[in-house]
Scaffold this motif. Sequence first.
Motif, PDB file in Angstrom:
ATOM      1  N   LEU A  37       0.872  -1.169   0.000  1.00  0.00           N
ATOM      2  CA  LEU A  37       0.000   0.000   0.000  1.00  0.00           C
ATOM      3  C   LEU A  37       0.913   1.224   0.000  1.00  0.00           C
ATOM      4  N   HIS A  38       0.971   1.885  -1.144  1.00  0.00           N
ATOM      5  CA  HIS A  38       1.928   2.976  -1.343  1.00  0.00           C
ATOM      6  C   HIS A  38       1.384   4.318  -0.866  1.00  0.00           C
ATOM      7  N   PHE A  39       2.285   5.103  -0.297  1.00  0.00           N
ATOM      8  CA  PHE A  39       1.984   6.461   0.150  1.00  0.00           C
ATOM      9  C   PHE A  39       2.927   7.427  -0.565  1.00  0.00           C
ATOM     10  N   THR A  40       2.407   8.574  -0.916  1.00  0.00           N
ATOM     11  CA  THR A  40       3.218   9.645  -1.483  1.00  0.00           C
ATOM     12  C   THR A  40       3.593  10.587  -0.357  1.00  0.00           C
ATOM     13  N   ILE A  41       4.845  10.975  -0.303  1.00  0.00           N
ATOM     14  CA  ILE A  41       5.308  11.919   0.706  1.00  0.00           C
ATOM     15  C   ILE A  41       5.338  13.296   0.053  1.00  0.00           C
ATOM     16  N   ILE A  42       4.559  14.201   0.634  1.00  0.00           N
ATOM     17  CA  ILE A  42       4.402  15.548   0.083  1.00  0.00           C
ATOM     18  C   ILE A  42       5.175  16.538   0.944  1.00  0.00           C
ATOM     19  N   GLU A  43       5.960  17.364   0.294  1.00  0.00           N
ATOM     20  CA  GLU A  43       6.669  18.441   0.980  1.00  0.00           C
ATOM     21  C   GLU A  43       5.658  19.565   1.182  1.00  0.00           C
ATOM     22  N   SER A  44       5.331  19.876   2.432  1.00  0.00           N
ATOM     23  CA  SER A  44       4.183  20.735   2.738  1.00  0.00           C
ATOM     24  C   SER A  44       4.349  22.186   2.302  1.00  0.00           C
ATOM     25  N   ARG A  45       5.559  22.718   2.293  1.00  0.00           N
ATOM     26  CA  ARG A  45       5.723  24.126   1.904  1.00  0.00           C
ATOM     27  C   ARG A  45       5.337  24.376   0.459  1.00  0.00           C
ATOM     28  N   PHE A  46       5.657  23.435  -0.417  1.00  0.00           N
ATOM     29  CA  PHE A  46       5.415  23.640  -1.847  1.00  0.00           C
ATOM     30  C   PHE A  46       4.367  22.686  -2.412  1.00  0.00           C
ATOM     31  N   MET A  47       3.854  21.787  -1.555  1.00  0.00           N
ATOM     32  CA  MET A  47       2.867  20.793  -1.979  1.00  0.00           C
ATOM     33  C   MET A  47       3.358  19.995  -3.183  1.00  0.00           C
ATOM     34  N   LYS A  48       4.590  19.530  -3.095  1.00  0.00           N
ATOM     35  CA  LYS A  48       5.214  18.726  -4.150  1.00  0.00           C
ATOM     36  C   LYS A  48       5.516  17.337  -3.620  1.00  0.00           C
ATOM     37  N   ALA A  49       5.310  16.343  -4.464  1.00  0.00           N
ATOM     38  CA  ALA A  49       5.690  14.975  -4.119  1.00  0.00           C
ATOM     39  C   ALA A  49       7.210  14.876  -4.108  1.00  0.00           C
ATOM     40  N   VAL A  50       7.761  14.370  -3.003  1.00  0.00           N
ATOM     41  CA  VAL A  50       9.210  14.277  -2.883  1.00  0.00           C
ATOM     42  C   VAL A  50       9.682  12.870  -2.526  1.00  0.00           C
ATOM     43  N   GLY A  51       8.727  11.937  -2.384  1.00  0.00           N
ATOM     44  CA  GLY A  51       9.122  10.574  -2.065  1.00  0.00           C
ATOM     45  C   GLY A  51       7.914   9.663  -1.949  1.00  0.00           C
ATOM     46  N   THR A  52       8.230   8.389  -1.782  1.00  0.00           N
ATOM     47  CA  THR A  52       7.187   7.382  -1.577  1.00  0.00           C
ATOM     48  C   THR A  52       7.673   6.380  -0.525  1.00  0.00           C
ATOM     49  N   ALA A  53       6.719   5.731   0.080  1.00  0.00           N
ATOM     50  CA  ALA A  53       6.986   4.611   0.991  1.00  0.00           C
ATOM     51  C   ALA A  53       5.731   3.748   0.984  1.00  0.00           C
ATOM     52  N   ALA A  54       5.874   2.507   1.366  1.00  0.00           N
ATOM     53  CA  ALA A  54       4.731   1.596   1.339  1.00  0.00           C
ATOM     54  C   ALA A  54       4.684   0.755   2.599  1.00  0.00           C
ATOM     55  N   LEU A  55       3.465   0.433   3.004  1.00  0.00           N
ATOM     56  CA  LEU A  55       3.251  -0.609   3.995  1.00  0.00           C
ATOM     57  C   LEU A  55       2.988  -1.875   3.206  1.00  0.00           C
ATOM     58  N   TRP A  69       9.711  -0.179   0.002  1.00  0.00           N
ATOM     59  CA  TRP A  69       9.609   0.594  -1.237  1.00  0.00           C
ATOM     60  C   TRP A  69       9.904   2.072  -0.963  1.00  0.00           C
ATOM     61  N   ILE A  70      10.806   2.346  -0.047  1.00  0.00           N
ATOM     62  CA  ILE A  70      11.099   3.721   0.346  1.00  0.00           C
ATOM     63  C   ILE A  70      11.977   4.364  -0.729  1.00  0.00           C
ATOM     64  N   THR A  71      11.463   5.434  -1.281  1.00  0.00           N
ATOM     65  CA  THR A  71      12.182   6.165  -2.320  1.00  0.00           C
ATOM     66  C   THR A  71      12.098   7.650  -1.984  1.00  0.00           C
ATOM     67  N   PHE A  72      13.225   8.230  -1.596  1.00  0.00           N
ATOM     68  CA  PHE A  72      13.276   9.645  -1.243  1.00  0.00           C
ATOM     69  C   PHE A  72      14.040  10.401  -2.329  1.00  0.00           C
ATOM     70  N   SER A  73      13.459  11.492  -2.801  1.00  0.00           N
ATOM     71  CA  SER A  73      14.167  12.358  -3.749  1.00  0.00           C
ATOM     72  C   SER A  73      15.273  13.098  -3.002  1.00  0.00           C
ATOM     73  N   SER A  74      16.137  13.745  -3.749  1.00  0.00           N
ATOM     74  CA  SER A  74      17.220  14.510  -3.113  1.00  0.00           C
ATOM     75  C   SER A  74      16.656  15.630  -2.236  1.00  0.00           C
ATOM     76  N   ARG A  75      15.448  16.116  -2.543  1.00  0.00           N
ATOM     77  CA  ARG A  75      14.827  17.174  -1.724  1.00  0.00           C
ATOM     78  C   ARG A  75      14.325  16.640  -0.383  1.00  0.00           C
ATOM     79  N   LEU A  76      14.185  15.320  -0.257  1.00  0.00           N
ATOM     80  CA  LEU A  76      13.663  14.733   0.978  1.00  0.00           C
ATOM     81  C   LEU A  76      14.745  14.072   1.823  1.00  0.00           C
ATOM     82  N   LYS A  77      15.769  13.547   1.185  1.00  0.00           N
ATOM     83  CA  LYS A  77      16.804  12.820   1.918  1.00  0.00           C
ATOM     84  C   LYS A  77      17.419  13.688   3.004  1.00  0.00           C
ATOM     85  N   GLN A  78      17.589  13.082   4.165  1.00  0.00           N
ATOM     86  CA  GLN A  78      18.243  13.702   5.317  1.00  0.00           C
ATOM     87  C   GLN A  78      17.578  15.016   5.730  1.00  0.00           C
TER      88      GLN A  78
END
Length: 187
Positions: A37-55, A69-78
């Motif tokens: 079950l995939h989730f999109t991780i949204i960066e709240s300041r710009f409302m942009k998708a920056v990664g995904t993760a799944a249960l 299935w954790i995939t973080f863009s460079s904008r989300l990492k660390q």
Amino acid sequence: MEAPDDRDWTYLFDERPEREGDFNTYLTKLASSEDPLHFTIIESRFMKAVGTAALMRIDPTHGVLEVGWITFSSRLKQTAAATESMYLLMRLAFDELGYRRYEWKCDSLNAPSRAAAERYGFTFEGIFRNAVVYKGRSRDTAWYSIIDQEWPRVRSAFSAWLDPTNFDEHGRQKRRLQDFRTQVDRS
């Protein structure tokens, strides 16, 4: 599709889609899946998708599931948002769904993933040798978990770390998550 190369896809089962249309097809396939079950991780300041993760490997009968299935863009990492996204999925699993075991598994060669699991408070359980085959090679899998008895301690450390007073005006942490976990463990 912003990454300059395929390195973020090294430990994923799928290959990186080459064209934007292929990537959209890939995302549509992920969105239609119920396990994982995939989730999109949204960066709240710009409302942009920056990664995904799944249960995934969702087993309500035994109260066990895995994050993957954790995939973080460079904008989300660390970033604090990356840590918060993992915390929110843990809260969903333990506090809202009532699961008793939350797992993290990764290729034993994936040092960044293993470090992240330990940073987030997972307990290393061992290596499953020759666990799966992907991309033409046999993979040894590192297993980690957090169980329901540990969750209150882990949750407390995350909550303290995520408190806005733990960050300076530039969004940099003042104290590490590990420091809060150590403090909670001593209490």
